[in-house]
Design a protein around this motif. Structure first.
Motif: not given
Length: 373
Positions: A33-38, A51-52
């Motif tokens: 759910s952080g920037p790395e995932g996005a 979908v972020l």
């Protein structure tokens, strides 16, 4: 939302606390759910939409990971994670969550929960274009917004209504969407309302919205750790990730509507929550009036606490809430707690299993239990 995008012909990618998904398939399990995932999602080849989930921790530490967003949603804001990264109160948390509005495109839409008083108050000073949703058609925010020609989605009787300046249409009956559990899961009705507004912001039509939400159920594969139901030989098992009082009150409200001979709650908590936070969580769980409590250690989430400190604290708070001490057991981890709960269960029982850890292993144990009996 992924399902709606796929139904409309998009190839969706998604990042969340559950992992990374591409075209409705999980490709990585974990908290993304952080920037790395996005970033990982947006770099995925072959997707045409994203979908972020953007958690407050990532926002506070590193800001927003994306720009020019077509639509964003704030479902609700609850008392959780206070004392971290400068967030000391509910107004602080609300301001943090509303940071998502700053990355909206010029014509982007912000979807907000009109049943959340804190969100309503904060939104009074915003200049962004808002879309509101509510469980009540007579919600004053909804009424005022509809009168002004704004977009909204709400429940009127047993129907879900979408309203805009030029149109008021019935989307579906609440019970048409399996995730609402025949209308008993009020929090999932809200989630449907928000998803409908996001879909409308992306010009997804009503037929596709209804078809998508009608096909989306509550299985672990579709919505892992979010009110997953299992039944076997008269035993009802509810598997959920609720870990703050707001989320737990919602799931307790749902499962309290089911008849049960006996009720069990399995619960644990991360060590970085305050004693008062843990007390509030236990108080919410105690509203189910359980006949058995399984308090679990979560070693990977000790976060400064001593071993067994949190489950012992949970036990003491349940005793304060009137639960007999001999009805409470402590287990060394979530999985052993789940196995203990399954061994205890008899026909007519309801098990509410709140698994903050070892989700995949716990689901495997539950599925094996259901298959073997």
């Amino acid at each position: 939302m992924e399902t709606l995008l796929a139904e409309a012909g998009f190839s969706p990618g998604a990042s969340s606390t559950d992992g990374l998904r591409v075209n409705l398939e999980t490709v990585e399990v974990g908290d993304y759910s952080g920037p790395e995932g996005a970033r990982a999602t947006l770099r995925t080849k072959g997707i045409s939409s994203a979908v972020l989930e953007v958690a407050r921790g990532g926002i506070l530490r590193r800001g927003m990971p994306v720009e020019n967003v077509q639509a964003a949603i704030i479902t609700n804001v609850a008392e959780d994670h206070f004392g971290e990264w400068g967030v000391a109160s509910l107004p602080d948390m609300i301001a943090t969550k509303f940071v998502v509005r700053k990355v909206l495109a010029k014509n982007g839409l912000l979807v907000v929960n009109a049943d959340d008083a804190g969100c309503v108050k904060f939104a009074e000073s915003l200049s962004e274009t808002l879309c509101w949703f509510s469980l009540e058609s007579n919600n004053p925010v909804i009424k005022q917004h509809c009168d002004a020609g704004g977009r909204s989605c709400y429940v009127e009787g047993d129907q879900i209504i979408f309203s805009s300046a030029s149109n008021k249409e019935i989307i579906a009956e609440v019970k048409d969407f399996p995730i609402t559990v025949s209308g008993m899961a009020r929090y999932n009705i809200q989630n449907c309302l928000g998803a409908i507004l996001l879909a409308k912001a992306l010009d997804i039509n009503t037929v596709e919205i209804k078809k998508g939400l009608s096909s989306f159920g509550g299985s672990f594969n579709e919505n892992p750790g979010r009110g997953n139901f299992f039944e076997k030989d008269g035993i009802t098992i509810v598997f959920d990730f609720a870990h703050n009082p707001h989320g737990l009150n919602a799931i307790v409200d749902l499962v309290s509507q089911f008849e049960a001979k006996r009720k069990l709650v399995l619960i644990g908590q991360a060590g970085d929550r305050s004693d008062n936070d843990i007390f509030s969580l236990v108080k919410a769980a105690a509203n189910l009036n359980p006949d058995k409590v399984v308090a679990c250690e979560i070693l990977k989430f000790l976060r400064g606490r001593e071993t067994e400190e949190v489950p012992e604290l949970i036990k003491s708070y349940f005793i304060e809430q009137g639960i007999e001490e001999n009805s409470i057991i402590i287990k060394e981890d979530i999985l052993s707690g789940v196995n203990s709960a399954l061994e205890w269960a008899e026909s007519g029982d309801l098990l509410l299993l709140l698994a903050l850890d070892q989700k995949e292993e716990c689901i495997e144990a539950i599925q094996t239990f259901c298959a073997d009996r």
